[in-house]
Motif scaffolding. Structure first.
Motif, mmCIF file in Angstrom:
data_model
loop_
_atom_site.group_PDB
_atom_site.id
_atom_site.type_symbol
_atom_site.label_atom_id
_atom_site.label_comp_id
_atom_site.label_asym_id
_atom_site.label_seq_id
_atom_site.Cartn_x
_atom_site.Cartn_y
_atom_site.Cartn_z
ATOM 1 N N THR A 187 0.877 -1.175 0.000
ATOM 2 C CA THR A 187 0.000 0.000 0.000
ATOM 3 C C THR A 187 0.910 1.219 0.000
ATOM 4 O O THR A 187 1.107 1.870 1.012
ATOM 5 C CB THR A 187 -0.926 0.036 1.234
ATOM 6 N N PRO A 188 1.468 1.507 -1.142
ATOM 7 C CA PRO A 188 2.547 2.489 -1.208
ATOM 8 C C PRO A 188 2.145 3.891 -0.770
ATOM 9 O O PRO A 188 2.991 4.667 -0.344
ATOM 10 C CB PRO A 188 2.975 2.472 -2.674
ATOM 11 N N SER A 189 0.850 4.240 -0.851
ATOM 12 C CA SER A 189 0.507 5.629 -0.554
ATOM 13 C C SER A 189 0.388 5.894 0.947
ATOM 14 O O SER A 189 0.205 7.034 1.353
ATOM 15 C CB SER A 189 -0.797 5.996 -1.271
ATOM 16 N N VAL A 190 0.497 4.845 1.757
ATOM 17 C CA VAL A 190 0.432 5.060 3.213
ATOM 18 C C VAL A 190 1.814 5.412 3.749
ATOM 19 O O VAL A 190 2.743 4.635 3.608
ATOM 20 C CB VAL A 190 -0.070 3.778 3.920
ATOM 21 N N PRO A 191 1.990 6.595 4.355
ATOM 22 C CA PRO A 191 3.325 6.948 4.844
ATOM 23 C C PRO A 191 3.708 6.124 6.072
ATOM 24 O O PRO A 191 2.861 5.770 6.884
ATOM 25 C CB PRO A 191 3.195 8.428 5.206
ATOM 26 N N ARG A 192 4.995 5.820 6.161
ATOM 27 C CA ARG A 192 5.547 5.040 7.281
ATOM 28 C C ARG A 192 6.627 5.867 7.941
ATOM 29 O O ARG A 192 7.336 6.616 7.258
ATOM 30 C CB ARG A 192 6.219 3.759 6.758
ATOM 31 N N LYS A 193 6.833 5.627 9.195
ATOM 32 C CA LYS A 193 7.901 6.322 9.918
ATOM 33 C C LYS A 193 9.243 5.675 9.545
ATOM 34 O O LYS A 193 9.402 4.453 9.642
ATOM 35 C CB LYS A 193 7.665 6.205 11.421
ATOM 36 N N VAL A 194 10.197 6.483 9.116
ATOM 37 C CA VAL A 194 11.515 5.961 8.761
ATOM 38 C C VAL A 194 12.319 5.745 10.035
ATOM 39 O O VAL A 194 12.355 6.617 10.917
ATOM 40 C CB VAL A 194 12.250 6.932 7.817
ATOM 41 N N THR A 195 12.959 4.565 10.124
ATOM 42 C CA THR A 195 13.686 4.250 11.359
ATOM 43 C C THR A 195 15.194 4.279 11.187
ATOM 44 O O THR A 195 15.930 4.288 12.167
ATOM 45 C CB THR A 195 13.270 2.861 11.869
ATOM 46 N N GLY A 196 15.665 4.248 9.976
ATOM 47 C CA GLY A 196 17.128 4.279 9.810
ATOM 48 C C GLY A 196 17.558 4.330 8.364
ATOM 49 O O GLY A 196 16.751 4.119 7.452
ATOM 50 N N PHE A 197 18.840 4.663 8.192
ATOM 51 C CA PHE A 197 19.425 4.748 6.842
ATOM 52 C C PHE A 197 20.696 3.908 6.796
ATOM 53 O O PHE A 197 21.460 3.881 7.763
ATOM 54 C CB PHE A 197 19.804 6.189 6.503
ATOM 55 N N VAL A 198 20.941 3.247 5.698
ATOM 56 C CA VAL A 198 22.222 2.559 5.492
ATOM 57 C C VAL A 198 22.736 2.962 4.115
ATOM 58 O O VAL A 198 22.082 2.719 3.099
ATOM 59 C CB VAL A 198 22.059 1.023 5.549
ATOM 60 N N GLU A 199 23.903 3.601 4.088
ATOM 61 C CA GLU A 199 24.479 4.057 2.815
ATOM 62 C C GLU A 199 25.357 2.963 2.208
ATOM 63 O O GLU A 199 26.228 2.426 2.889
ATOM 64 C CB GLU A 199 25.337 5.303 3.048
ATOM 65 N N LYS A 200 25.163 2.647 0.965
ATOM 66 C CA LYS A 200 26.030 1.730 0.225
ATOM 67 C C LYS A 200 26.527 0.534 1.052
ATOM 68 O O LYS A 200 27.719 0.416 1.338
ATOM 69 C CB LYS A 200 27.228 2.501 -0.336
ATOM 70 N N PRO A 201 25.634 -0.335 1.428
ATOM 71 C CA PRO A 201 26.038 -1.495 2.235
ATOM 72 C C PRO A 201 26.817 -2.515 1.389
ATOM 73 O O PRO A 201 26.684 -2.541 0.170
ATOM 74 C CB PRO A 201 24.699 -2.098 2.665
ATOM 75 N N GLU A 202 27.599 -3.324 2.062
ATOM 76 C CA GLU A 202 28.221 -4.474 1.400
ATOM 77 C C GLU A 202 27.111 -5.351 0.822
ATOM 78 O O GLU A 202 25.996 -5.366 1.354
ATOM 79 C CB GLU A 202 29.008 -5.302 2.431
ATOM 80 N N PRO A 203 27.391 -6.111 -0.226
ATOM 81 C CA PRO A 203 26.330 -6.899 -0.866
ATOM 82 C C PRO A 203 25.561 -7.812 0.105
ATOM 83 O O PRO A 203 24.329 -7.908 0.020
ATOM 84 C CB PRO A 203 27.093 -7.721 -1.910
ATOM 85 N N GLU A 204 26.265 -8.451 1.045
ATOM 86 C CA GLU A 204 25.549 -9.382 1.942
ATOM 87 C C GLU A 204 24.590 -8.599 2.858
ATOM 88 O O GLU A 204 23.469 -9.015 3.126
ATOM 89 C CB GLU A 204 26.523 -10.165 2.834
ATOM 90 N N ARG A 205 25.089 -7.454 3.309
ATOM 91 C CA ARG A 205 24.257 -6.609 4.151
ATOM 92 C C ARG A 205 23.037 -6.132 3.361
ATOM 93 O O ARG A 205 21.918 -6.076 3.894
ATOM 94 C CB ARG A 205 25.100 -5.425 4.635
ATOM 95 N N ALA A 206 23.268 -5.808 2.091
ATOM 96 C CA ALA A 206 22.161 -5.346 1.240
ATOM 97 C C ALA A 206 21.107 -6.451 1.105
ATOM 98 O O ALA A 206 19.899 -6.184 1.214
ATOM 99 C CB ALA A 206 22.695 -4.932 -0.133
ATOM 100 N N GLU A 207 21.568 -7.686 0.911
ATOM 101 C CA GLU A 207 20.648 -8.831 0.832
ATOM 102 C C GLU A 207 19.781 -8.904 2.088
ATOM 103 O O GLU A 207 18.566 -9.065 2.029
ATOM 104 C CB GLU A 207 21.438 -10.157 0.729
ATOM 105 N N LYS A 208 20.467 -8.764 3.202
ATOM 106 C CA LYS A 208 19.782 -8.891 4.480
ATOM 107 C C LYS A 208 18.760 -7.758 4.649
ATOM 108 O O LYS A 208 17.628 -7.992 5.082
ATOM 109 C CB LYS A 208 20.832 -8.826 5.605
#
Lengths: 459, 459
Positions: free
Chosen positions: A170-191
Motif C-alpha cells: 500500500t505504497p501511498s500510506v506513509p511510514r515512519k523511517v527508522t534508519g538509513f544505510v548508505e552503500k552497504p556491502e552486498p551481503e548486508r544489502a541482501e539482508k
C-alpha cells in the motif's frame, strides 16, 4: 505542486560523451516515443509535464549548466543558479529562498526536491502527490520516497521503516523511517532487503518554512538576492547530512516500479533503445553497444560485451565489465571539452594543431540557433577567422554592423569587440589562432544585440 | 642492377587506414631505427638503398599513386605511370619499354621485378645478385626467388624445383623450377612443404630483350611513348599468366629468412613496433593493438585480441580473428577518402555538413610542403574559403599575385583560376561550399607557379 530539480554533477564516468561541462543528464542516449534521441533530463521533464502539468518547477544548478538546460528544455525553464558549487544543502537553500522571494510561496507550501535525472516510470512522479499529502497531514517534518529494491545493489542508500505487519504494497500510506544505510556491502544489502528495507530515491518533501528556518538559523537573510550574495558563507554540506540526519521525524511513502541511476556505461547499456546510436555498423557482436557522435562511420566486428563510444573528445573501447575504469583515464586526459552545448547553440572542435613557433590553431564548427546571439565579447590573446557555411547573421564588430551570409569570411582580430545574432540558423567554421587558446580568454560587455538589421546602418 | 618495383593495389583490407587512394604500402605502421613511423614502401626503399645502392630503380604504378610515392620517397623517384590500370603484364611491359627508350638499356641487361611492399630482411635484397647471375649464366629465361616456407600458409603460391639430393641450404645455386601451386588447401600446403616446395615471392629476373620480344609479339611498338599511347591495347592479364606459365625454362634461387605480406590486420599485428601507434591509452588489454591517426585520444580498457584503428575515414573495432571481414564493410561505406597524401603535401577532411537547402560544406586541414605548389586550377561548382594558420605562401588568383600568411583569409569563388606555392611549410583550413562537392570538379591549367615572389607585383 512545487518542484525543485537538482541538476549537478559533471563527470567522466561516461567519457568521452560526458566531460567537465557535459554532464550525463544531457547526453542523448535515450529515445522518445517518436524515435528522436532524448537526454535523461528531457525524459524527466516530459514525464513531469505529463503527470504534474501545473507544477511550479525550478532547476537548481550551476552557471555551467545553464546553457545546456536552456538549450534542451527551452529558454523558459526557470533556473536558480548557484554562484559557485557548494553541495546540495546550499543549493536547496537557495532554491527555497527563490520560491519564497520570487515566487511568493508561503511557509506552508510543500516543496518536493528531486535529482534531475532518475531513469524511472510515470508512477514515480505520481508518488509526489502522496508525499505532498503526507507533509500536509503533518505526519513528519520530512517525507522521503522509498523504492522497492530490484536487487541487492551495494551502490544505493537504503531506508528501514516501521512496519506493523502491513505489507509494502500500500505504497501511498506513509511510514515512519527508522534508519538509513548508505552503500552497504552486498551481503548486508541482501539482508536489508529480506527485512523489507527500501532504496532511498533522494526525493524529499517538506514545508517551505521548515527548510527556510534551518537555513536562517545558520545564516540569517531577508530575501533571495541577499542569500545569493552571501552564498559562499553557507556550509558546504549535503542536504542528507544537514537536514535529514537531524530531522525530528521522517516518514516515507513508496514507489514500486523501475528506477535506476544511469550513471555508468554498465547501467546505460540496458536502457539504450538500440545497441547502436549514430553511424555504426555492427557485425557479429553480442552484448555490445555503441554510440558514435562523430561524423565518420564506426565498424565493429566480432567483439562481444563491449561499449564503444566516440565524440570529439575521444574514443572509448571497453569491456562493459571494466568500463567503470574509464573515469580514471578520463581524468588523466586533461583536455578541454571538444563539444559543448551553449545557450545560443553548440560547437564542436573539429581540428587542433600546434606549429613550430608555438602558435596554435583550433577549428570549430559552430551552430547558432535562429534568434540566438553570441554576446558582445573580446579576446585578447587570439584572432578568429570565420567562414559562414549556412544561414544569415547580424554581426557587430567594434560598433559597426554588417550582415553575414554563407560564403562570407570575417576576421576578428584580437582586441576587437564582437557579437553576432543569428537571423536564421547560422553555421560557421571558426579558426582560432594564438599561442594561448583558452576558453577563459573572454571579456564580456553589457550590450543587447539587436534582433534584426531593421533601422541599422549596415556596411 | 635494374629494378622495377610494382606499386599497385588499393583496397580496404586495412580500412579505415587504407582506402581507394591510400594503399597499404603507404601506411606508416612500422618504425625505422630512429623510432620514426615508416611505411612499407619507405622500409623497402631504405633496404634497397642499403643493399643495392647503385641500382636503376623505376616504380611502375598508376597516376593515383604518383603523389604518395613522391611524397614518401622524394620528388626524385622515377615513376612509370600506367595511363590506366591493366594488371601486371602491361605494367611490366611499359616499365621495360621505359628502360629501353628512356634509360637506354640494352637487350642483354638483366631486370629484376618485385612488388613494392614485401615485409622482409636485407638478405632478400641480397638474393637479387644471385638472380642476376643466374640470368646472366643463361640457366633459364626467367629466374624467380623461392622463399623457405615458415608455415603451411594457404594464401601464398608454392613452387617445386629439381632437387638432386642437395639441400635447400645453398640458396645461391639456381634450381630448375618444375611446377607451381597457387593457394593450396592447408593439407596440400603441408605436403608441399614436406616435399621441399618453397613460396613464390613474386620476384622475377630476366633479360630486358626477352620480355620486350614477348610484348612486341603482341603489340609492335617503336618506343616507350608509342607503347604508352597504345597501352589500352595490351591484354589485361598478369605477368604470371602471360609470361611465367609460357616460359620455356624457369629457374629459382632461394632466400631463407623472414618474408611476409602485411596485407591484413592479422599479419600487421605481429610486426607493429608497439601495440599502439598514435594517441592511445591501453589498460588491461592482452593481444590487442591500436592505430589512432585522429587528433583525439583513444582509450581501450579490458578488451583482448582486438584491433582498433581510427582515421578521418572511420573507426574500426574488430576481433583480430574476424578482421578480414572489414573489407566487405569498407566497400559498403561508399565514402570519399577523408585523408590523402598529395605530391604537394597532404590534407585531412575534418568536418562535413549538409544544409537544409541541399548545400554542403567540407572543411579540410591542408599542409603544403615548403617549395611545393598546388597547380593552377579552377572549380566550377564550389567556392573555397581559406584561412591560413601557419607559414607563408605565394597565391595567384586569375593572374594576380599576393603573399598570404598566418591569419589571412582568402576567398576563391567558383570559376576563379588559382594556384599557390608554399614559400615555407603552409597550413590552411579550407572550407569548400557547394551543392556538389566532388574531387573531380577540377580543371587544370598549364602554368608554372613561380618559386618566389621576387620580381612579381604582389597586391
Amino acid at each position: 505542486m512545487n518542484l525543485v530539480l537538482l541538476s549537478g554533477g559533471s563527470g567522466k564516468r561516461l567519457w568521452p560523451l560526458s566531460n567537465d561541462v557535459r554532464s550525463k543528464q544531457f547526453l542523448k542516449l535515450l529515445t522518445d516515443e517518436n524515435g528522436q534521441r532524448q537526454s535523461m533530463v528531457q525524459r524527466v521533464f516530459s514525464q513531469i509535464e505529463e503527470v504534474c502539468p501545473d507544477s511550479n518547477i525550478v532547476v537548481a544548478t550551476s552557471e555551467s549548466q545553464a546553457d545546456p538546460l536552456r538549450n534542451q528544455l527551452g529558454q523558459g525553464v526557470e533556473l536558480v543558479l548557484e554562484p559557485e558549487r557548494r553541495d546540495t544543502f546550499p543549493a536547496i537553500a537557495l532554491a527555497c529562498a527563490y520560491l519564497e522571494s520570487k515566487k511568493q510561496l508561503s511557509r506552508d507550501e510543500v516543496v518536493v526536491v528531486m535529482p534531475v535525472d532518475p531513469y524511472t516510470e510515470l508512477g514515480f512522479f505520481r508518488t509526489f502527490a502522496d508525499m505532498e499529502k503526507a507533509v500536509q497531514s503533518d505526519c513528519a517534518e520530512l517525507v522521503l520516497m522509498g523504492i522497492r529494491p530490484a536487487f541487492a545493489s551495494p551502490k544505493y542508500g537504503y531506508m528501514t521503516y516501521e512496519c506493523d505487519g502491513d505489507s509494502f504494497l500500500t505504497p501511498s500510506v506513509p511510514r515512519k523511517v527508522t534508519g538509513f544505510v548508505e552503500k552497504p556491502e552486498p551481503e548486508r544489502a541482501e539482508k536489508l532487503i529480506e527485512e523489507g528495507a527500501v532504496w532511498n530515491s533522494g526525493v524529499f518533501a517538506f514545508r517551505l518554512g521548515y527548510v527556510l528556518d534551518l537555513v536562517r538559523a545558520e545564516l540569517p537573510f531577508d530575501n533571495y538576492d541577499e542569500l545569493r550574495r552571501n552564498y559562499g558563507k553557507l556550509t558546504r554540506t549535503s542536504f542528507d547530512y544537514k537536514v535529514v540526519e537531524h530531522a525530528k521525524s521522517i516518514a516515507a511513502v513508496f514507489f514500486d516500479g523501475k528506477w535506476k541511476d544511469l550513471g555508468t556505461w554498465t547501467t546505460i547499456s540496458d536502457e539504450m533503445a538500440a545497441p547502436a546510436l549514430g553511424n555504426v555498423i555492427m557485425d557479429g557482436c553480442s552484448g555490445s553497444f555503441a554510440v558514435n557522435d562523430l561524423g565518420i562511420p564506426m565498424v565493429i566486428i566480432g567483439v562481444d560485451n563491449i561499449v564503444a563510444a566516440a565524440s570529439h573528445d575521444g574514443i572509448l573501447i571497453s569491456s562493459i565489465a571494466a568500463s567503470p575504469r574509464v573515469k580514471d583515464h578520463a581524468n588523466e586526459i586533461a583536455a578541454r571539452p571538444m563539444q559543448e552545448e551553449k545557450r545560443w547553440g553548440e560547437y564542436s572542435v573539429v581540428d587542433t594543431a600546434e606549429y613550430s613557433d608555438g602558435m596554435r590553431s583550433i577549428t570549430k564548427h559552430m551552430v547558432i540557433n535562429k534568434g540566438q546571439a553570441i554576446s558582445y565579447q573580446m579576446h585578447s590573446k587570439r584572432d578568429e577567422l570565420w567562414s559562414v557555411t549556412d544561414g544569415e547573421g547580424l554581426l557587430c564588430i567594434d560598433g559597426a554592423y554588417r550582415i553575414m551570409r554563407r560564403g562570407d569570411s570575417v576576421t576578428i582580430a584580437r582586441g576587437s569587440r564582437h557579437a553576432v545574432r543569428a537571423l536564421t540558423k547560422l553555421h560557421l567554421i571558426e579558426v582560432q589562432l594564438g599561442s594561448d587558446l583558452d576558453e577563459s580568454d573572454i571579456e564580456r560587455f553589457d550590450f543587447e544585440m539587436p534582433y534584426s538589421a531593421e533601422g541599422l546602418q549596415c556596411e
